[in-house]
Write a protein that holds these residues in place. Structure first.
Motif, short mmCIF file in Angstrom:
data_model
loop_
_atom_site.label_atom_id
_atom_site.label_comp_id
_atom_site.label_asym_id
_atom_site.label_seq_id
_atom_site.Cartn_x
_atom_site.Cartn_y
_atom_site.Cartn_z
N VAL A 350 33.11 -21.18 2.62
CA VAL A 350 34.16 -22.06 3.15
C VAL A 350 34.12 -23.32 2.30
CG1 VAL A 350 34.00 -21.17 5.52
CG2 VAL A 350 32.58 -23.12 4.85
N VAL A 351 35.09 -24.21 2.46
CA VAL A 351 35.10 -25.43 1.66
C VAL A 351 34.73 -26.61 2.56
CG1 VAL A 351 36.45 -26.90 0.12
CG2 VAL A 351 36.94 -24.46 0.21
N PRO A 352 33.73 -27.43 2.15
CA PRO A 352 33.38 -28.60 2.96
C PRO A 352 34.54 -29.59 3.04
CG PRO A 352 32.18 -28.61 0.86
CD PRO A 352 32.93 -27.32 0.92
N GLY A 353 34.79 -30.11 4.24
CA GLY A 353 35.96 -30.96 4.46
C GLY A 353 35.96 -32.26 3.71
N ASP A 354 34.78 -32.76 3.35
CA ASP A 354 34.74 -34.08 2.71
C ASP A 354 35.33 -34.08 1.30
OD1 ASP A 354 32.53 -32.58 1.73
OD2 ASP A 354 31.52 -34.41 1.10
N VAL A 355 35.49 -32.89 0.69
CA VAL A 355 36.10 -32.88 -0.65
C VAL A 355 37.59 -33.24 -0.59
CG1 VAL A 355 34.45 -31.12 -1.43
CG2 VAL A 355 36.77 -30.41 -0.84
N PHE A 356 38.16 -33.20 0.61
CA PHE A 356 39.59 -33.51 0.77
C PHE A 356 39.82 -34.96 1.21
CE2 PHE A 356 38.96 -28.98 1.81
CZ PHE A 356 39.72 -28.41 0.80
N GLY A 357 38.73 -35.75 1.26
CA GLY A 357 38.86 -37.14 1.69
C GLY A 357 37.89 -37.44 2.81
N GLU A 358 37.65 -38.73 3.03
CA GLU A 358 36.57 -39.09 3.95
C GLU A 358 36.83 -38.69 5.39
OE1 GLU A 358 36.40 -43.82 5.27
OE2 GLU A 358 36.55 -43.33 3.14
N SER A 359 38.09 -38.60 5.83
CA SER A 359 38.34 -38.15 7.21
C SER A 359 38.17 -36.63 7.36
CB SER A 359 39.73 -38.57 7.70
OG SER A 359 40.74 -38.05 6.87
N GLY A 360 37.91 -35.95 6.24
CA GLY A 360 37.63 -34.51 6.30
C GLY A 360 36.17 -34.22 6.60
N GLU A 361 35.33 -35.23 6.49
CA GLU A 361 33.89 -35.05 6.80
C GLU A 361 33.75 -34.57 8.25
OE1 GLU A 361 30.51 -34.22 7.06
OE2 GLU A 361 30.72 -35.13 5.08
N GLY A 362 32.78 -33.68 8.46
CA GLY A 362 32.61 -33.14 9.82
C GLY A 362 33.48 -31.92 10.07
N HIS A 363 34.19 -31.46 9.01
CA HIS A 363 35.06 -30.28 9.13
C HIS A 363 34.81 -29.36 7.94
CE1 HIS A 363 37.02 -33.27 11.66
NE2 HIS A 363 37.59 -32.27 12.30
N ILE A 364 35.31 -28.13 8.06
CA ILE A 364 35.32 -27.20 6.93
C ILE A 364 36.72 -26.59 6.85
CG2 ILE A 364 32.86 -26.60 6.87
CD1 ILE A 364 33.59 -24.10 8.62
N ARG A 365 37.12 -26.22 5.65
CA ARG A 365 38.41 -25.52 5.51
C ARG A 365 38.15 -24.03 5.39
NH1 ARG A 365 42.37 -25.59 0.28
NH2 ARG A 365 40.95 -23.89 -0.28
N CYS A 366 38.77 -23.27 6.30
CA CYS A 366 38.68 -21.81 6.27
C CYS A 366 40.08 -21.26 5.98
CB CYS A 366 38.23 -21.26 7.62
SG CYS A 366 36.69 -21.96 8.23
N SER A 367 40.23 -20.57 4.87
CA SER A 367 41.52 -19.95 4.59
C SER A 367 41.60 -18.63 5.34
CB SER A 367 41.67 -19.70 3.09
OG SER A 367 42.74 -18.81 2.86
N TYR A 368 42.72 -18.42 6.06
CA TYR A 368 42.88 -17.12 6.72
C TYR A 368 43.83 -16.20 5.94
CZ TYR A 368 46.57 -19.85 9.14
OH TYR A 368 47.63 -20.68 9.45
N ALA A 369 43.90 -16.46 4.62
CA ALA A 369 44.64 -15.54 3.74
C ALA A 369 43.70 -14.42 3.30
CB ALA A 369 45.19 -16.29 2.55
N SER A 370 43.05 -13.81 4.28
CA SER A 370 42.16 -12.66 4.06
C SER A 370 42.52 -11.63 5.10
CB SER A 370 40.69 -13.05 4.25
OG SER A 370 40.30 -13.98 3.28
N SER A 371 42.10 -10.37 4.88
CA SER A 371 42.43 -9.33 5.85
C SER A 371 41.78 -9.63 7.20
CB SER A 371 41.95 -7.98 5.35
OG SER A 371 40.53 -7.93 5.42
N LEU A 372 42.36 -9.10 8.27
CA LEU A 372 41.83 -9.31 9.61
C LEU A 372 40.39 -8.81 9.71
CD1 LEU A 372 42.97 -10.68 12.06
CD2 LEU A 372 43.87 -8.51 12.87
N GLU A 373 40.11 -7.69 9.04
CA GLU A 373 38.75 -7.13 9.05
C GLU A 373 37.75 -8.13 8.45
OE1 GLU A 373 41.68 -4.52 9.68
OE2 GLU A 373 41.44 -5.31 7.64
N GLN A 374 38.16 -8.73 7.34
CA GLN A 374 37.28 -9.71 6.68
C GLN A 374 37.09 -10.95 7.56
OE1 GLN A 374 38.51 -10.39 2.48
NE2 GLN A 374 36.42 -9.69 2.14
N LEU A 375 38.17 -11.37 8.21
CA LEU A 375 38.07 -12.53 9.10
C LEU A 375 37.13 -12.24 10.26
CD1 LEU A 375 41.82 -13.71 9.27
CD2 LEU A 375 39.96 -14.77 7.97
#
Length: 389
Positions: A350-375
């Motif tokens: 997953v991608v750590p949220g802080d790379v998107f700016g300081e208010s992203g800290e404490g979050h992660i970015r999860c892309s759901y552009a993957s198959s349902l099985e993978q999710l």
């Protein structure tokens, strides 16, 4: 042999940080069995009829440059698309440029409007390239933090507080990468009012405009009085699953468009001819493909948001794009620690949220552009990881 002087690299470039997203991709690439929720691209292959049209163009020998602004028939189709889908009318002759991905559209927009020291308000969390692009164009990025208590929707008073005499533009992305937050007509209107009051431009990154799930999309350029002060950036990567084709477009008032074309001519000449023929087919006959993808993304979004909440990671339902942005604060780890440990222990990227700016800290970015099985497998591994803490 002389040693290379570090001074050969410009000070501005040497001070630029490399993309925080890349670091995790590179780490994950060297590992087996990793499920990646990091990548910001569709898991769909470009539709066959689009690939076929591109192949046919090669077979017919369409291999020379196109006009700098792109094939006229493609610009006509883009104008038709913008009118039909988003209720905005643009002239294919003077207001549309076909670019090498949406990224190059943002780049030439920044370079066109900014003089040294001009300020651009960048709303974070945001795509990692916005601030560097302002810097590379000689401008100053003034970041303002959209907060999780507002579902990551920027408040007009926050924008107003950072407007100065040097502010030239506001950089806006809705639906947003990384949060998936989408601004409705009323919320866009409030930002438009500020732009009009302070005579600012809006650079509207609308690359995810097709990928919306709960309400109809409103383009910033469709707000009354805003078309003449909006530089609208979009493209084919996300909604038509054409990331590797590197094809975008930018719509802007004639004066700005003409100036952008100068930079585009010198820096890029024109976008790939083959990709343009593919895009032409996508616009003419690709509507059913887009609708199918949106249906699939909606199902996955519903699944991942519910599942993340169930395993203890609070997550708001994103209105668009294909990212969930859950809070990981309950684990006591920073975004970087969480992402690194999850990757090393459970093989989920997953991608750590802080790379998107300081208010992203404490979050992660999860892309759901993957198959349902993978999710499903990824969620299972994430639950195991959280429980082990």
């Amino acid at each position: 042999m002389h040693s290379t002087k570090s001074t050969y690299v410009s000070k501005m470039v040497s001070e630029l940080k490399p993309s925080g997203i890349r670091k995790f991709f590179d780490l994950a690439a060297g590992m087996d069995g990793v499920i990646s929720l990091g990548v910001g691209e569709p898991d769909f292959v470009t539709s066959w009829h689009v690939r076929e049209a591109a192949i046919a163009s090669l077979e017919q020998g369409y291999t020379s440059y196109t006009a700098n602004a792109g094939l006229l028939e493609l610009r006509e189709e883009i104008a038709n698309y913008m009118k039909t889908q988003f209720k905005v009318e643009y002239s294919p002759d003077t207001e549309i440029i076909v670019t090498v991905g949406a990224s190059s559209a943002i780049d030439i927009a920044m370079r066109t409007i900014l003089d040294p020291g001009d300020e651009v308000i960048v709303i974070e969390p945001c795509f990692v390239s916005y601030t560097p692009m302002v810097t590379l164009a000689g401008g100053v990025a003034v970041t303002v933090q959209a907060l999780k208590e507002n579902d990551f929707k920027i408040q007009p008073n926050q924008l107003k507080a950072v407007i100065t005499g040097k502010t030239k533009a506001i950089m806006l992305c809705s639906p947003n990468n990384p949060t998936g937050t989408m601004l409705n007509t009323e919320e866009l209107q409030a930002i438009a009012d500020l732009a009009i009051e302070y005579d600012l431009l809006i650079i509207a990154d609308e690359i995810y405009a097709e990928l919306v799930y709960d309400e109809e999309y409103t383009s910033m350029a469709a707000i009354e009085g805003m078309q003449e002060r909006t530089i609208l950036v979009s493209g084919f990567s996300k909604s038509f699953a054409m990331t590797g084709w590197r094809l975008g477009f930018v719509c802007a008032p004639p004066e700005i468009s003409e100036a952008m074309l100068k930079i585009h001519q010198y820096a890029l000449m024109c976008a790939s001819t083959t990709a343009q023929y593919g895009a032409l087919e996508a616009l003419r006959n690709g509507r059913p493909d887009v609708d199918e993808m949106v249906k699939s993304y909606r199902r996955r979004r519903n699944y991942i948001v519910q599942s993340l909440n169930e395993i203890g990671l609070t997550c708001h339902a994103p209105g668009g794009a294909f990212y969930a942005f859950p809070s990981i604060e309950s684990t006591g780890l920073t975004s970087q620690e969480f992402a690194e440990q999850l990757l090393l222990k459970e093989g989920v990227a997953v991608v750590p949220g802080d790379v998107f700016g300081e208010s992203g800290e404490g979050h992660i970015r999860c892309s759901y552009a993957s198959s349902l099985e993978q999710l499903q497998e990824a969620v299972k591994r994430m639950k195991y990881f959280i429980d082990s803490l």
